[in-house]
Scaffold this motif. Structure first.
Motif, PDB file in Angstrom:
ATOM      1  N   ASN A 176     -13.289  -7.750  -7.519  1.00  0.00           N
ATOM      2  CA  ASN A 176     -13.073  -8.975  -8.289  1.00  0.00           C
ATOM      3  C   ASN A 176     -11.583  -9.282  -8.481  1.00  0.00           C
ATOM      4  N   HIS A 177     -10.765  -8.239  -8.625  1.00  0.00           N
ATOM      5  CA  HIS A 177      -9.323  -8.464  -8.687  1.00  0.00           C
ATOM      6  C   HIS A 177      -8.829  -9.100  -7.385  1.00  0.00           C
ATOM      7  N   ILE A 178      -9.330  -8.564  -6.271  1.00  0.00           N
ATOM      8  CA  ILE A 178      -8.912  -9.069  -4.962  1.00  0.00           C
ATOM      9  C   ILE A 178      -9.345 -10.521  -4.787  1.00  0.00           C
ATOM     10  N   ALA A 179     -10.563 -10.830  -5.218  1.00  0.00           N
ATOM     11  CA  ALA A 179     -11.069 -12.193  -5.072  1.00  0.00           C
ATOM     12  C   ALA A 179     -10.203 -13.193  -5.829  1.00  0.00           C
ATOM     13  N   GLY A 183      -6.174 -11.548  -1.893  1.00  0.00           N
ATOM     14  CA  GLY A 183      -6.116 -10.675  -0.728  1.00  0.00           C
ATOM     15  C   GLY A 183      -5.806  -9.246  -1.101  1.00  0.00           C
ATOM     16  N   VAL A 184      -6.215  -8.310  -0.223  1.00  0.00           N
ATOM     17  CA  VAL A 184      -6.039  -6.881  -0.489  1.00  0.00           C
ATOM     18  C   VAL A 184      -4.565  -6.507  -0.555  1.00  0.00           C
ATOM     19  N   ALA A 185      -3.835  -6.795   0.503  1.00  0.00           N
ATOM     20  CA  ALA A 185      -2.426  -6.408   0.554  1.00  0.00           C
ATOM     21  C   ALA A 185      -1.618  -7.095  -0.542  1.00  0.00           C
ATOM     22  N   GLU A 186      -1.934  -8.358  -0.787  1.00  0.00           N
ATOM     23  CA  GLU A 186      -1.218  -9.103  -1.824  1.00  0.00           C
ATOM     24  C   GLU A 186      -1.430  -8.458  -3.196  1.00  0.00           C
ATOM     25  N   ALA A 187      -2.664  -8.015  -3.460  1.00  0.00           N
ATOM     26  CA  ALA A 187      -2.969  -7.381  -4.738  1.00  0.00           C
ATOM     27  C   ALA A 187      -2.239  -6.049  -4.879  1.00  0.00           C
ATOM     28  N   VAL A 188      -2.184  -5.267  -3.810  1.00  0.00           N
ATOM     29  CA  VAL A 188      -1.488  -3.975  -3.861  1.00  0.00           C
ATOM     30  C   VAL A 188       0.003  -4.181  -4.087  1.00  0.00           C
ATOM     31  N   ARG A 189       0.594  -5.142  -3.391  1.00  0.00           N
ATOM     32  CA  ARG A 189       2.037  -5.395  -3.558  1.00  0.00           C
ATOM     33  C   ARG A 189       2.349  -5.860  -4.977  1.00  0.00           C
ATOM     34  N   ALA A 190       1.477  -6.698  -5.526  1.00  0.00           N
ATOM     35  CA  ALA A 190       1.680  -7.158  -6.902  1.00  0.00           C
ATOM     36  C   ALA A 190       1.600  -5.983  -7.872  1.00  0.00           C
ATOM     37  N   GLU A 213      -5.647  -3.539   6.234  1.00  0.00           N
ATOM     38  CA  GLU A 213      -4.762  -4.442   5.492  1.00  0.00           C
ATOM     39  C   GLU A 213      -4.137  -3.717   4.307  1.00  0.00           C
ATOM     40  N   ALA A 214      -4.938  -2.918   3.604  1.00  0.00           N
ATOM     41  CA  ALA A 214      -4.430  -2.184   2.445  1.00  0.00           C
ATOM     42  C   ALA A 214      -3.329  -1.210   2.845  1.00  0.00           C
ATOM     43  N   LEU A 215      -3.498  -0.544   3.968  1.00  0.00           N
ATOM     44  CA  LEU A 215      -2.506   0.442   4.408  1.00  0.00           C
ATOM     45  C   LEU A 215      -1.130  -0.168   4.627  1.00  0.00           C
ATOM     46  N   THR A 216      -1.079  -1.444   4.985  1.00  0.00           N
ATOM     47  CA  THR A 216       0.220  -2.090   5.209  1.00  0.00           C
ATOM     48  C   THR A 216       1.020  -2.225   3.913  1.00  0.00           C
ATOM     49  N   ALA A 217       0.321  -2.165   2.770  1.00  0.00           N
ATOM     50  CA  ALA A 217       0.990  -2.309   1.477  1.00  0.00           C
ATOM     51  C   ALA A 217       1.247  -0.959   0.797  1.00  0.00           C
ATOM     52  N   GLU A 218       0.820   0.125   1.433  1.00  0.00           N
ATOM     53  CA  GLU A 218       1.104   1.488   0.986  1.00  0.00           C
ATOM     54  C   GLU A 218       0.618   1.807  -0.430  1.00  0.00           C
TER      55      GLU A 218
END
Length: 302
Positions: A176-179, A183-190, A213-218
């Motif tokens: 739900n956070h991602i929605a 996006g996955v990477a955007e959420a991780v970077r934030a 996609e998540a792996l790109t944001a580490e």
């Protein structure tokens, strides 16, 4: 050299609050009217708490506190320690003192001891299923209201590990956070930009595409939700390839992304899940579905 792993400790202040609340709930406005009506004030007694089945003990200090808070004159002698494995007939504790006090504290003491020993015992069964792998079983935030800290303590006694204790000690980005975020990477970077340097960031994914996609944001960890064994094995391979390490160094590396499997975890499935190579397997069953350990209190001298 492997570091010694000490048994977990439950803070004394936490015990006091938990037990007082339970006693207030049970004793109500008039106290134990059954005991007051049938037992003379001067009577004394001795009773033993015994396990009636095999399991892992948890909650000794909460049981001790129940008797002490009702009456400091009660003597509580622990005959087993939290984390001990017991069998049918094993004595866990002996209590002696004013009979009225023993009977009034009995149910609260047993409720904590039976429930927490049940959680520890059930966790131990899950842990035994995957002892031959690198994976560890971990609890979730699905706990009985008000009992999270003591249930998580019992999980550790049973050989499991703890996930986050609440919404404030780690970041777990769910579907739900991602929605909402986009996006996955955007959420991780934030999350990375917001979090302090000691706060871990984990993200939940439903597909291998989301994982890539998540792996790109580490992130620090990725939760693989409701994936079958074949997909989990592929996820482990993707993670290893992304790390750039050979297999031996991958398993030894402390900075790689941790993988957590979740969904459809029970005693019949956890072994297969663990053998895929994931690091953690989370399940609410060890806290929400654990049967109580059968423990009785029997008066031996009255």
């Amino acid at each position: 050299m492997t570091a010694e792993i000490f048994r977990p400790v439950l803070p004394v202040l936490m015990i006091e609050d938990q037990v007082k609340a339970a006693l207030v709930e049970d004793l109500g406005r008039a106290g134990d009217i059954t005991t007051y009506a049938t037992i003379a004030p001067e009577r004394v007694a001795t009773a033993e708490m015994n396990s009636r089945e095999e399991g892992v003990v948890a909650g000794i200090e909460l049981a001790r506190a129940a008797f002490r808070i009702v009456d400091p004159a009660v003597v509580f002698e622990a005959m087993a320690a939290d984390g001990d494995r017991v069998g049918p007939g094993t004595p866990i504790a002996r209590v002696s003192g004013p009979a009225r006090s023993l009977l009034s504290a009995e149910r609260v003491a047993l409720n904590f001891l039976m429930h927490l020993s049940g959680v520890a015992s059930y966790t131990a069964r899950f842990a035994a299923e995957i002892a031959h792998t690198r994976a560890r079983v971990t609890c979730t935030r699905k706990t009985l209201p008000g009992l999270r800290a003591v249930e998580k303590y019992a999980v550790r006694l049973g050989g499991g590990s703890n996930h986050r204790f609440g919404l404030d000690d780690a970041i777990l980005i769910k579907d739900n956070h991602i929605a909402v975020c986009g996006g996955v990477a955007e959420a991780v970077r934030a999350a990375r930009a917001y979090a302090g340097h000691l706060v871990k960031v984990e993200v939940e994914v439903d597909t291998l595409e989301q994982m890539r996609e998540a792996l790109t944001a580490e992130p620090d960890a990725i939760l693989l939700d409701n994936m079958g064994p074949d997909t989990l094995r592929e996820a482990v391979a993707i993670n290893r390839d992304h790390s750039g390490l050979d297999e031996a160094r991958y398993w030894a590396a402390g900075r790689r992304v941790m993988l957590e499997a979740s969904g459809n975890v029970n005693l019949s499935t956890i072994r297969v899940i663990a053998e895929t190579g994931v690091d953690y397997i989370s399940t609410s069953k060890i806290t929400m579905a654990a049967p109580t350990l059968d423990i009785g209190l029997d008066v031996t001298i009255a």
